[in-house]
Design a protein around this motif. Structure first.
Motif, PDB file in Angstrom:
ATOM      1  N   GLN A 213      -0.533   2.565   4.012  1.00 57.17           N
ATOM      2  CA  GLN A 213      -0.062   1.794   2.864  1.00 57.17           C
ATOM      3  C   GLN A 213       1.263   2.357   2.343  1.00 57.17           C
ATOM      4  O   GLN A 213       2.173   1.597   1.994  1.00 57.17           O
ATOM      5  CB  GLN A 213      -1.113   1.800   1.757  1.00 57.17           C
ATOM      6  N   ALA A 214       1.380   3.692   2.305  1.00 52.21           N
ATOM      7  CA  ALA A 214       2.620   4.316   1.852  1.00 52.21           C
ATOM      8  C   ALA A 214       3.772   3.970   2.784  1.00 52.21           C
ATOM      9  O   ALA A 214       4.886   3.630   2.320  1.00 52.21           O
ATOM     10  CB  ALA A 214       2.442   5.830   1.765  1.00 52.21           C
ATOM     11  N   GLU A 216       4.040   1.335   4.778  1.00 52.34           N
ATOM     12  CA  GLU A 216       4.372  -0.087   4.698  1.00 52.34           C
ATOM     13  C   GLU A 216       5.084  -0.414   3.398  1.00 52.34           C
ATOM     14  O   GLU A 216       5.967  -1.284   3.370  1.00 52.34           O
ATOM     15  CB  GLU A 216       3.108  -0.910   4.896  1.00 52.34           C
ATOM     16  N   GLN A 217       4.730   0.284   2.337  1.00 53.20           N
ATOM     17  CA  GLN A 217       5.440   0.089   1.071  1.00 53.20           C
ATOM     18  C   GLN A 217       6.888   0.567   1.198  1.00 53.20           C
ATOM     19  O   GLN A 217       7.817  -0.092   0.713  1.00 53.20           O
ATOM     20  CB  GLN A 217       4.728   0.850  -0.046  1.00 53.20           C
ATOM     21  N   TRP A 218       7.083   1.698   1.860  1.00 52.47           N
ATOM     22  CA  TRP A 218       8.437   2.217   2.011  1.00 52.47           C
ATOM     23  C   TRP A 218       9.264   1.342   2.951  1.00 52.47           C
ATOM     24  O   TRP A 218      10.441   1.083   2.693  1.00 52.47           O
ATOM     25  CB  TRP A 218       8.395   3.645   2.560  1.00 52.47           C
ATOM     26  N   ASP A 220       9.000  -1.807   3.539  1.00 53.71           N
ATOM     27  CA  ASP A 220       9.177  -3.179   3.053  1.00 53.71           C
ATOM     28  C   ASP A 220      10.631  -3.422   2.638  1.00 53.71           C
ATOM     29  O   ASP A 220      11.283  -2.552   2.033  1.00 53.71           O
ATOM     30  CB  ASP A 220       8.245  -3.430   1.871  1.00 53.71           C
ATOM     31  N   ASN A 223      11.989  -2.492  -0.761  1.00 56.42           N
ATOM     32  CA  ASN A 223      12.226  -1.099  -1.141  1.00 56.42           C
ATOM     33  C   ASN A 223      13.670  -0.678  -0.925  1.00 56.42           C
ATOM     34  O   ASN A 223      14.029   0.468  -1.198  1.00 56.42           O
ATOM     35  CB  ASN A 223      11.293  -0.170  -0.356  1.00 56.42           C
ATOM     36  N   GLN A 232      12.526   3.768  -3.519  1.00 54.47           N
ATOM     37  CA  GLN A 232      11.506   4.798  -3.684  1.00 54.47           C
ATOM     38  C   GLN A 232      11.419   5.579  -2.383  1.00 54.47           C
ATOM     39  O   GLN A 232      11.411   4.999  -1.294  1.00 54.47           O
ATOM     40  CB  GLN A 232      10.150   4.177  -4.029  1.00 54.47           C
ATOM     41  N   LEU A 237       5.976   8.704  -2.005  1.00 45.55           N
ATOM     42  CA  LEU A 237       4.798   7.884  -1.707  1.00 45.55           C
ATOM     43  C   LEU A 237       3.723   8.679  -0.993  1.00 45.55           C
ATOM     44  O   LEU A 237       2.541   8.584  -1.321  1.00 45.55           O
ATOM     45  CB  LEU A 237       5.221   6.676  -0.872  1.00 45.55           C
ATOM     46  N   THR A 241      -0.021  10.053  -2.336  1.00 46.82           N
ATOM     47  CA  THR A 241      -1.247   9.808  -1.562  1.00 46.82           C
ATOM     48  C   THR A 241      -2.059  11.083  -1.417  1.00 46.82           C
ATOM     49  O   THR A 241      -3.272  11.112  -1.660  1.00 46.82           O
ATOM     50  CB  THR A 241      -0.875   9.266  -0.166  1.00 46.82           C
TER      51      THR A 241
END
Length: 252
Positions: A213-214, A216-218, A220, A223, A232, A237, A241
């Motif tokens: 998840q970290a 994929e968030q980064w 994206d 971001n 970020q 991230l 976690t």
């Protein structure tokens, strides 16, 4: 989320590890192509990749990127081609070329190695990133693709990173990617005519969902700003976690 299991006792009242009644040895990685948005990982092929890789590595101003590697630097294309042929011939390490989808060129390599299907343990190593790949979104995606393959496609339990304890950039990269530092193995390796203390890091399967998840968030698009600068950091991230997991484990 990492939650420590209650201590189990055997018939002699000795503490033993968690039971794995359904465990089966995992398949060996076969070097399948791993497709991302900015890069692709494919099995190293000297005929297709060696010249591109040598050209990419040659963009570095000096040989410092090879200080902590087992081989290199390579003064010409022929010497790297010989190295790539040797890399291609091995199943462990299993070397991959990182392909930049924008240019279609190979710009770095990484390998799966010390492969232990019976225990579900595997290491990422022989990481050689050219200046065209270093500190890029593509480099992070390459690591993400390989991790996801190991944990989700192959079902391994443990993913390791090891480096010379004096290699500060490698240690920082491991921690940025979410690996946990486990300690120093003293005088573990002799290479390049010198002794090496080895720093050990790992990710285990229970940590992977939150780390995925970290990543994929980064990765994206949201971001990154119009100039391609991250909003970020991945370090923040992955650190969050690991902090959350530690808090849950402590509470349990």
């Amino acid at each position: 989320m990492t939650v420590l299991p209650p201590t189990r006792l055997n018939a002699y009242q000795q503490p033993v590890g968690p039971a794995l009644p359904d465990w089966q040895p995992r398949a060996r990685p076969a070097g399948q192509t791993l497709q991302g948005r900015s890069c692709r990982l494919e099995r190293l092929d000297a005929a297709r990749h060696a010249a591109q890789l040598h050209a990419a590595f040659a963009t570095a101003p000096d040989g410092r990127d090879w200080t902590y590697m087992m081989s290199g630097p390579f003064p010409d294309a022929a010497s790297y081609r010989h190295q790539a042929e040797q890399m291609q011939a091995t199943q462990d390490p299993l070397h991959h070329a990182v392909i930049d989808l924008a240019s279609g060129q190979a710009v770095g390599t990484m390998a799966l190695m010390r492969i232990e299907p019976a225990h579900g343990v595997i290491e990422v190593g022989h990481i050689a990133l050219s200046p065209l790949l270093k500190r890029s979104r593509m480099a992070t995606e390459a690591h993400y693709l390989l991790m996801r393959h190991v944990f989700e496609d192959l079902g391994y339990r443990r993913y390791e990173w090891k480096c010379d304890s004096l290699n500060a950039p490698s240690r920082a990269a491991a921690q940025r990617l979410g690996f946990r530092f486990e300690g120093i193995f003293r005088q573990a390796v002799v290479y390049r005519g010198r002794s090496r203390d080895t720093a050990w890091f790992s990710i285990i399967d229970s940590e992977w969902p939150a780390l995925r998840q970290a990543f994929e968030q980064w990765l994206d698009d949201g971001n990154f700003d119009a100039q391609g600068q991250q909003r970020q950091s991945l370090s923040a991230l992955t650190r969050a976690t690991l902090t959350n997991e530690h808090a849950v484990s402590s509470a349990a």
